[in-house]
Enzyme design. Sequence first.
Site, PDB file in Angstrom:
ATOM      1  N   ARG A  26       0.849  -1.188   0.000  1.00  0.00           N
ATOM      2  CA  ARG A  26       0.000   0.000   0.000  1.00  0.00           C
ATOM      3  C   ARG A  26       0.888   1.242   0.000  1.00  0.00           C
ATOM      4  O   ARG A  26       2.003   1.226   0.526  1.00  0.00           O
ATOM      5  CB  ARG A  26      -0.892   0.037   1.255  1.00  0.00           C
ATOM      6  N   HIS A  81      -1.745   0.663  -9.764  1.00  0.00           N
ATOM      7  CA  HIS A  81      -2.389  -0.306  -8.864  1.00  0.00           C
ATOM      8  C   HIS A  81      -3.004  -1.474  -9.646  1.00  0.00           C
ATOM      9  O   HIS A  81      -4.201  -1.771  -9.522  1.00  0.00           O
ATOM     10  CB  HIS A  81      -3.454   0.392  -8.002  1.00  0.00           C
TER      11      HIS A  81
HETATM   12  P1  NDP Z   1      -1.676 -11.942   4.676  1.00  0.00           P
HETATM   13  O1  NDP Z   1      -2.556 -11.487   5.761  1.00  0.00           O
HETATM   14  O2  NDP Z   1      -1.814 -13.351   4.179  1.00  0.00           O
HETATM   15  O3  NDP Z   1      -0.136 -11.754   5.091  1.00  0.00           O
HETATM   16  C1  NDP Z   1       0.331 -10.601   5.720  1.00  0.00           C
HETATM   17  C2  NDP Z   1       1.797 -10.790   6.088  1.00  0.00           C
HETATM   18  O4  NDP Z   1       2.279  -9.560   6.639  1.00  0.00           O
HETATM   19  C3  NDP Z   1       2.004 -11.873   7.150  1.00  0.00           C
HETATM   20  O5  NDP Z   1       3.197 -12.570   6.915  1.00  0.00           O
HETATM   21  C4  NDP Z   1       2.127 -11.048   8.438  1.00  0.00           C
HETATM   22  O6  NDP Z   1       2.897 -11.653   9.466  1.00  0.00           O
HETATM   23  C5  NDP Z   1       2.862  -9.832   7.916  1.00  0.00           C
HETATM   24  N1  NDP Z   1       2.676  -8.697   8.829  1.00  0.00           N
HETATM   25  C6  NDP Z   1       1.530  -8.074   9.184  1.00  0.00           C
HETATM   26  N2  NDP Z   1       1.771  -7.107  10.101  1.00  0.00           N
HETATM   27  C7  NDP Z   1       3.108  -7.132  10.328  1.00  0.00           C
HETATM   28  C8  NDP Z   1       3.969  -6.398  11.170  1.00  0.00           C
HETATM   29  N3  NDP Z   1       3.513  -5.440  11.988  1.00  0.00           N
HETATM   30  N4  NDP Z   1       5.288  -6.687  11.160  1.00  0.00           N
HETATM   31  C9  NDP Z   1       5.771  -7.673  10.358  1.00  0.00           C
HETATM   32  N5  NDP Z   1       5.009  -8.408   9.529  1.00  0.00           N
HETATM   33  C10 NDP Z   1       3.681  -8.142   9.512  1.00  0.00           C
HETATM   34  O7  NDP Z   1      -1.886 -10.914   3.474  1.00  0.00           O
HETATM   35  P2  NDP Z   1      -1.716 -11.135   1.896  1.00  0.00           P
HETATM   36  O8  NDP Z   1      -0.384 -11.737   1.636  1.00  0.00           O
HETATM   37  O9  NDP Z   1      -2.905 -11.794   1.323  1.00  0.00           O
HETATM   38  O10 NDP Z   1      -1.779  -9.617   1.357  1.00  0.00           O
HETATM   39  C11 NDP Z   1      -0.869  -8.652   1.851  1.00  0.00           C
HETATM   40  C12 NDP Z   1      -1.242  -7.276   1.349  1.00  0.00           C
HETATM   41  O11 NDP Z   1      -0.982  -7.143  -0.038  1.00  0.00           O
HETATM   42  C13 NDP Z   1      -2.716  -6.887   1.470  1.00  0.00           C
HETATM   43  O12 NDP Z   1      -3.067  -6.527   2.785  1.00  0.00           O
HETATM   44  C14 NDP Z   1      -2.788  -5.707   0.539  1.00  0.00           C
HETATM   45  O13 NDP Z   1      -2.448  -4.525   1.211  1.00  0.00           O
HETATM   46  C15 NDP Z   1      -1.710  -6.027  -0.514  1.00  0.00           C
HETATM   47  N6  NDP Z   1      -2.333  -6.321  -1.807  1.00  0.00           N
HETATM   48  C16 NDP Z   1      -2.088  -5.468  -2.845  1.00  0.00           C
HETATM   49  C17 NDP Z   1      -2.639  -5.702  -4.091  1.00  0.00           C
HETATM   50  C18 NDP Z   1      -2.290  -4.838  -5.264  1.00  0.00           C
HETATM   51  O14 NDP Z   1      -2.936  -4.928  -6.317  1.00  0.00           O
HETATM   52  N7  NDP Z   1      -1.270  -4.011  -5.172  1.00  0.00           N
HETATM   53  C19 NDP Z   1      -3.569  -6.831  -4.302  1.00  0.00           C
HETATM   54  C20 NDP Z   1      -3.716  -7.692  -3.152  1.00  0.00           C
HETATM   55  C21 NDP Z   1      -3.128  -7.421  -1.948  1.00  0.00           C
HETATM   56  P3  NDP Z   1       2.424 -13.061  10.141  1.00  0.00           P
HETATM   57  O15 NDP Z   1       2.675 -14.099   9.067  1.00  0.00           O
HETATM   58  O16 NDP Z   1       3.318 -13.205  11.297  1.00  0.00           O
HETATM   59  O17 NDP Z   1       0.980 -12.900  10.466  1.00  0.00           O
END
Ligand code: NDP
Length: 310
Positions: free
Chosen positions: A225, A273
């Site tokens: 994001r 995007h």
């Molecule tokens: P998930 O919820 O499956 O994974 C999120 C990951 O981020 C996990 O590994 C989590 O850690 C980690 N994380 C979250 N908070 C923290 C933190 N404070 N410190 C360190 N690591 C953190 O999400 P997705 O992989 O499905 O998607 C991720 C993001 O990608 C979405 O939220 C969205 O913003 C973005 N996205 C963008 C798109 C685009 O077109 N550009 C399309 C789709 C998604 P843990 O494993 O420990 O929980």
Amino acid sequence: MKIVFFYPNPDKAHQWAAQLKAEGVEFEAIFWQPDQTVSADYAIVWLPPEEFFTSVQDLQAVFNMGAGVDALLNNKYLPADLPVVRLDDAEMGLKMTEYVVHAIAQITRRLDQYTALQQQKVWSGTADYPYFEKWPVGIMGFGRVGQQIADVVHALGYPVHTWSRTAKTAEGITCHHGQTGLKEFLRSTKILINVLPLTPDTTNILNAENLAQLQPGSSLINIGRGHHVVDNDLLQALDSQHMAGAILDVFRTEPLPSEHPFWSHPAIRITPHISGPTHAAKAIQQIAQRIHAQQAGLPLEGVIDRQTGY
Ligand code: NDP
């Protein structure tokens, strides 16, 4: 059962409703309009306006037509106890992996240079071998999308480091986690891929202090994001040549305003995007399965944790 739909383009909302019916879900469709109070069991939405939640009552859950729920959680009228269901991948991860592999090749194989040379009809290549080990890739966010990217980038031969909130292990990949693991993760990284969710903990995480930890000559690929990046800090890191480039798909304000310095920066490449488009049919199929399961008395899958924000 009643389901209320909202998408900024109403035609799409009608398509979703038809697809959901084709998946065997029986319901009365409501297409949300301003100034209309409705009662519904479920909502299926993307970027609903703030007043949506003041006018829809009796919801059991809201399905977000995307993986990132940050915009929905920012809605001040979203009821605190309403389950928010995210899309689990629905083929987005594969598309984002494809985008990332292209972006990595653009960086390591200097594909931009050849585009410029073609315009001058110049045939000039480098004989330098782009050794994979010179380009360690760091993936911030090791969830549904990050794991798919890590697998493919690792299979290509790049050293891969990942960073997540909780501890992880994966064969052939160096996993870092938490605040204590962040510095070492960044210091190990030459190509940084951001695919974190936007939460209070991750907002502005790509700031001067953290970018300074990256290896000299590093590049950023941001598909998470826009609010993860402090724009001026990134510009400064590029202008000081600590960083070599950035390929950006997401921005603090979208569409990116025409006066924004990113547009004309020579080291920045912009896409609007598009890295992770939603495969509507797969997304609706997933939502249908979840509604069927809940109606059969099973727990609702894909509900996000309101505490962590993802
Ligand atoms: P998930 O919820 O499956 O994974 C999120 C990951 O981020 C996990 O590994 C989590 O850690 C980690 N994380 C979250 N908070 C923290 C933190 N404070 N410190 C360190 N690591 C953190 O999400 P997705 O992989 O499905 O998607 C991720 C993001 O990608 C979405 O939220 C969205 O913003 C973005 N996205 C963008 C798109 C685009 O077109 N550009 C399309 C789709 C998604 P843990 O494993 O420990 O929980």
